[in-house]
Design a protein around this motif. Structure first.
Motif, short mmCIF file in Angstrom:
data_model
loop_
_atom_site.label_atom_id
_atom_site.label_comp_id
_atom_site.label_asym_id
_atom_site.label_seq_id
_atom_site.Cartn_x
_atom_site.Cartn_y
_atom_site.Cartn_z
N VAL A 34 -9.82 10.29 -0.15
CA VAL A 34 -10.52 9.96 1.09
C VAL A 34 -11.70 9.06 0.73
N GLU A 35 -11.79 7.90 1.39
CA GLU A 35 -12.86 6.94 1.14
C GLU A 35 -13.61 6.64 2.43
N THR A 36 -14.92 6.40 2.30
CA THR A 36 -15.70 5.88 3.43
C THR A 36 -16.26 4.52 3.02
N ARG A 37 -16.15 3.56 3.95
CA ARG A 37 -16.59 2.19 3.69
C ARG A 37 -17.42 1.67 4.85
N THR A 38 -18.33 0.74 4.54
CA THR A 38 -19.15 0.11 5.57
C THR A 38 -18.34 -0.95 6.31
N ALA A 39 -18.96 -1.53 7.34
CA ALA A 39 -18.30 -2.58 8.11
C ALA A 39 -17.96 -3.79 7.24
N LYS A 40 -18.69 -3.94 6.11
CA LYS A 40 -18.43 -5.04 5.17
C LYS A 40 -17.49 -4.62 4.05
N ASN A 41 -16.84 -3.48 4.23
CA ASN A 41 -15.85 -2.96 3.29
C ASN A 41 -16.46 -2.49 1.98
N GLN A 42 -17.75 -2.20 1.98
CA GLN A 42 -18.40 -1.66 0.79
C GLN A 42 -18.08 -0.17 0.67
N LEU A 43 -17.62 0.26 -0.50
CA LEU A 43 -17.29 1.65 -0.72
C LEU A 43 -18.58 2.47 -0.82
N LEU A 44 -18.70 3.49 0.04
CA LEU A 44 -19.87 4.36 0.03
C LEU A 44 -19.64 5.63 -0.77
N ALA A 45 -18.52 6.28 -0.50
CA ALA A 45 -18.25 7.56 -1.16
C ALA A 45 -16.75 7.82 -1.16
N THR A 46 -16.31 8.57 -2.14
CA THR A 46 -14.89 8.92 -2.22
C THR A 46 -14.76 10.35 -2.71
N GLN A 47 -13.68 11.00 -2.31
CA GLN A 47 -13.41 12.37 -2.73
C GLN A 47 -11.90 12.57 -2.78
N THR A 48 -11.45 13.51 -3.61
CA THR A 48 -10.02 13.74 -3.75
C THR A 48 -9.69 15.22 -3.60
N ALA A 49 -8.42 15.49 -3.32
CA ALA A 49 -7.91 16.87 -3.25
C ALA A 49 -6.46 16.86 -3.70
N THR A 50 -6.03 17.95 -4.31
CA THR A 50 -4.65 18.06 -4.79
C THR A 50 -3.76 18.68 -3.72
N VAL A 51 -2.63 18.03 -3.47
CA VAL A 51 -1.68 18.47 -2.44
C VAL A 51 -0.35 18.82 -3.11
N HIS A 52 0.23 19.94 -2.71
CA HIS A 52 1.54 20.34 -3.20
C HIS A 52 2.52 20.33 -2.03
N ARG A 53 3.57 19.57 -2.19
CA ARG A 53 4.60 19.45 -1.15
C ARG A 53 5.86 20.15 -1.61
N ASN A 54 6.32 21.16 -0.85
CA ASN A 54 7.52 21.90 -1.19
C ASN A 54 8.26 22.28 0.09
N PRO A 55 9.08 21.36 0.63
CA PRO A 55 9.75 21.62 1.91
C PRO A 55 10.81 22.70 1.84
N ASP A 56 11.17 23.17 0.64
CA ASP A 56 12.18 24.22 0.51
C ASP A 56 11.58 25.62 0.52
N GLU A 57 10.26 25.71 0.36
CA GLU A 57 9.61 27.02 0.32
C GLU A 57 9.10 27.39 1.70
N TYR A 58 9.25 28.67 2.04
CA TYR A 58 8.76 29.12 3.34
C TYR A 58 7.27 29.43 3.27
N ALA A 59 6.54 29.03 4.29
CA ALA A 59 5.14 29.41 4.42
C ALA A 59 4.82 29.47 5.91
N PRO A 60 4.19 30.55 6.38
CA PRO A 60 3.82 30.66 7.80
C PRO A 60 2.82 29.61 8.21
N ALA A 61 2.62 29.47 9.52
CA ALA A 61 1.74 28.43 10.04
C ALA A 61 0.29 28.67 9.71
N GLY A 62 -0.10 29.91 9.44
CA GLY A 62 -1.48 30.18 9.13
C GLY A 62 -1.70 31.63 8.75
N ALA A 63 -2.76 31.88 8.02
CA ALA A 63 -3.07 33.24 7.61
C ALA A 63 -3.98 33.89 8.63
#
Length: 293
Positions: free
Chosen positions: A260-289
């Motif tokens: 995820v990046e945030t940039r100014t109107a002049k496309n200057q990078l202000l801040a960035t952050q990352t997160a790890t995502v695991h995709r497994n469409p074969d595993e069951y998981a409820p909509a929420g805890a």
């Protein structure tokens, strides 16, 4: 501002009553935000503990009634071994009429902590109440850093549902008036074809327009698996809320990094952050805890 150092990889320790390997039942997530009181050198840490209900032991409690339970102890340990926080909670999934059911919802507990600047160890210990000798221990390094006057992003919270205004009484699942349904461990499984996220931008210029760009990419891949973009205006006197979503319907199974990046109107990078995502469409998981009882 903020808590720039990323959380380090989780270390798992599993103590079993038998020699047979078991699936981990306890998942810990920690997300760091700036303290609203800027005079305090430290931050707000939201600890989210999830127990996988499908591996708990269910015992009969009545006619066609089966119940499981897990005692979860959460600790934040200072470098000298003392506890900055410690709490034990009892988590119980919904009662089942049939223990052969494939759907056994996870159960979650969330705690919001205010911690001074420093290095800690986040530790979780789960005991199956119906299975003697079973203990699952998770340890995770946690770094809390002081605020800075520069624009910065909080950690990214991965969600199963869009962040939304709620009329429900305020609780630990809400942030800046929005209800957040966590994707525990960053997992998007069967039926979860939309990724949603929440983050906060600090020290933004009030009223100024910022571009938010976000992308999902697998390790060692040259192309993004999914991308998105939005525009926000800097809020005055409070964090600027960033939200977004990505379509995962055509994203294959695997591990990905959400940037995820945030940039100014002049496309200057202000801040960035990352997160790890695991995709497994074969595993069951409820909509929420659910909230603990």
């Amino acid at each position: 501002m903020l808590l720039s150092a990323r959380l380090l990889p989780v270390v798992f320790v599993l103590c079993l009553g038998t020699a047979q390997a078991q699936t981990h039942q306890l998942q810990l997530d920690a997300v760091r935000f700036r303290n609203d009181d800027v005079a305090i050198k430290g931050g707000v840490v939201e600890v989210y503990a999830t127990v996988a209900g499908k591996h708990l032991t269910y015992l009969k409690r009545g006619p066609k009634m089966y119940q499981a339970g897990a005692a979860v102890t959460l600790e934040v340990i200072r470098p000298d071994g003392s506890a900055a926080y410690q709490e034990t909670v009892m988590l119980r999934p919904p009662v089942l009429r049939d223990t052969t059911a494939a759907i056994k919802n996870p159960i979650s507990f969330q705690k919001r902590l205010i911690l001074p600047e420093g290095r800690y160890t986040l530790r979780g210990q789960m005991k199956d109440q119906n299975r003697a000798g079973f203990t699952d221990i998770v340890e995770q390094p946690l770094v809390v850093e002081a605020n800075t006057p520069k624009p910065a992003l909080s950690d990214v919270v991965l969600l199963l549902k869009p962040a939304s205004r709620s009329s429900v009484e305020a609780n630990n699942f809400m942030r800046q008036g929005l209800s957040l349904t966590r994707a525990a461990g960053g997992l998007y499984a069967r039926g979860q074809d939309k990724l949603f996220f929440y983050s906060e931008l600090y020290n933004a210029a009030p009223g100024q327009a910022y571009t938010v760009r976000y992308r999902l990419r697998a390790a060692k891949e040259a192309k993004d698996a999914a991308t998105g973009q939005a525009t926000v205006q800097g809020a005055e006197g409070r964090p600027t809320i960033l939200t977004g979503e990505l379509d995962l319907a055509k994203v294959p199974a695997g591990a990905y990094t959400l940037t995820v990046e945030t940039r100014t109107a002049k496309n200057q990078l202000l801040a960035t952050q990352t997160a790890t995502v695991h995709r497994n469409p074969d595993e069951y998981a409820p909509a929420g805890a659910v909230m603990p009882r």
